[in-house]
Design a protein around this motif. Structure first.
Motif, mmCIF file in Angstrom:
data_model
loop_
_atom_site.group_PDB
_atom_site.id
_atom_site.type_symbol
_atom_site.label_atom_id
_atom_site.label_comp_id
_atom_site.label_asym_id
_atom_site.label_seq_id
_atom_site.Cartn_x
_atom_site.Cartn_y
_atom_site.Cartn_z
ATOM 1 N N GLN A 130 -6.479 -4.376 -5.366
ATOM 2 C CA GLN A 130 -6.770 -3.103 -4.530
ATOM 3 C C GLN A 130 -8.284 -3.460 -3.767
ATOM 4 N N GLU A 131 -8.891 -4.470 -4.529
ATOM 5 C CA GLU A 131 -10.196 -4.886 -3.880
ATOM 6 C C GLU A 131 -9.952 -5.981 -3.015
ATOM 7 N N VAL A 132 -9.347 -7.207 -3.025
ATOM 8 C CA VAL A 132 -9.313 -8.304 -2.333
ATOM 9 C C VAL A 132 -8.239 -8.149 -1.387
ATOM 10 N N VAL A 133 -7.002 -7.421 -1.529
ATOM 11 C CA VAL A 133 -6.048 -7.559 -0.515
ATOM 12 C C VAL A 133 -6.525 -6.998 0.945
ATOM 13 N N PRO A 134 -7.318 -6.114 1.029
ATOM 14 C CA PRO A 134 -7.876 -5.433 2.123
ATOM 15 C C PRO A 134 -8.715 -6.365 2.864
ATOM 16 N N VAL A 135 -9.580 -7.161 2.041
ATOM 17 C CA VAL A 135 -10.517 -8.101 2.837
ATOM 18 C C VAL A 135 -9.512 -9.217 3.332
ATOM 19 N N ALA A 136 -8.551 -9.684 2.704
ATOM 20 C CA ALA A 136 -7.755 -10.804 3.062
ATOM 21 C C ALA A 136 -7.009 -10.234 4.424
#
Length: 392
Positions: free
Chosen positions: A217-223
């Motif tokens: 939930q933290e890293v996917v939006p950044v990617a």
């Protein structure tokens, strides 16, 4: 498909020139020398990228940004560690490295018990022997409660097997299991691994899944914002080790992970050998179900045994139908191309080649010698060419 080659940086025993000679165009690597606790800087990334490009290749996949145990444990240390991971991800993506492979295995990464197992062909292969692993866990490491994690008959066989081991053989077994394999996140001694395992005391699969969900939930939006594609690697082997939960082992696990953050940036590394090491995994069915979310492929195969042991087979001779799996991947590439996607090619690499020919007597990284992987890549190229000529 994009033909890639795993390379462990400037100290790798196989130089970039040999990867290019083998037929690779892309390199799969990471900044293995950088501590888990700090961000990979743009300067470091650009320097490694320039080194690869000077050899006529491109840095196609990052494998891996390590996911430290702090993230897997959750709790107070997770937030800062995830922040470091996101910053390294962002710096990679801004430098054009947009396929990121990672794993979520607690304490130990990919694990084998024998790094030079003699095959009938006289080639040497990597092997995971369940009896020997149990012997180490129960009788050498002496992990508290270990005996209760295994069937009594398996424990009996392990105890009997260990009786035939010399002290030198026991030390080799320990080194193979806990001292770290190429690309692994950590290396341990006996006391250090006891301490690391103890950190996870009482953690159930649901707890580890929740920590993976929080990470996604933290890293996917950044990617997604940066046009990067994440590719979680299945557990290797896809079973509990040292009594620790593993949550990237089955089709049901993958379904839950990809549904947790339902975005194309949240994808899968299809590792045929890792998934195929578990008898109830149908790798072809997994490839078909999750084709749209496969962002990277490790094309190797295994032969498995009833007790959970397995050995690395030749690339085309294991339990999975590599021809049919490649048809699925090529059809998925065609679908992406039809959508007009610039990233329609799926990067793939041969993996864990046998030790053959002159490499048997040379120093090599286990699983990453030149000739065995060259042979595997040639075989895979032959299948891809044949499928292309036949029009899928």
């Amino acid at each position: 498909m994009e033909s890639c080659w795993r390379w462990f940086g400037p100290k790798d025993l196989v130089p970039l020139s040999h990867a290019r000679q083998a037929g690779a165009t892309g390199i799969v690597t990471a900044l293995h020398e950088v501590s888990h606790s700090r961000v990979w800087t743009p300067a470091e990334i650009e320097a490694r990228k320039a080194l690869i490009e000077a050899a006529g290749l491109r840095w196609s996949v990052c494998e891996s940004i390590p996911v430290p145990n702090a993230i897997k444990l959750g709790g107070a240390g997770a937030k800062a560690a995830i922040g470091v991971w996101k910053d390294s991800l962002a710096n990679l993506a801004r430098s054009g490295i947009r396929t990121i492979c990672y794993n979520f295995m607690p304490v130990v990464d990919w694990t084998r018990t024998d790094l030079r197992f003699a095959m009938p062909t006289t080639a040497l292969a990597l092997r995971f022997d369940m009896v020997e692993f149990v012997a180490y866990d129960v009788f050498v490491l002496g992990r508290r409660g270990a005996e209760g994690n295994y069937a009594p008959e398996l424990v009996r066989r392990a105890e009997e097997r260990l009786k035939g081991f010399t002290p030198e053989a026991v030390q080799t077994l320990e080194n193979n299991i806990i001292a770290g394999l190429p690309g692994g996140e950590d290396s341990y001694g006996r006391e250090a691994i006891r301490s690391a395992i103890a950190l996870f005391d009482g953690m159930a699969a649901d707890d580890l899944q929740a920590n993976l969900d929080a990470f996604l939930q933290e890293v996917v939006p950044v990617a997604a914002e940066l046009g990067a594609r994440l590719a979680i690697h299945p557990d290797d082997p896809p079973i509990s080790l040292f009594g620790l939960p593993r949550v990237v082992s089955t089709a049901a696990d993958l379904r839950r992970i990809l549904g947790c953050v339902d975005d194309p940036a949240n994808g899968l590394t299809l590792c045929v050998g890792s998934l195929g090491s578990r008898a109830d995994n149908d790798v072809l069915a997994i490839a078909r179900e999750f084709a749209a979310r496969i962002n990277f492929a490790h094309l190797r195969d295994v032969a498995i045994e009833a007790d959970g042991s397995f050995v690395e087979a030749s690339h085309l001779e294991g339990r999975s139908d590599m021809f049919a799996i490649l048809r699925v991947l090529l059809a998925e590439e065609a679908r992406r191309r039809g959508e007009g996607r610039e990233d329609h090619l799926i990067p793939m690499r041969p993996d864990h080649g046998h030790l053959i020919g002159d490499d048997i007597n040379k120093p090599t990284n286990p699983g990453y010698s030149l000739i065995g992987r060259l042979k595997g890549l040639g075989e895979l190229h032959g299948i891809i060419h044949a499928i292309g000529k036949a029009g899928f």
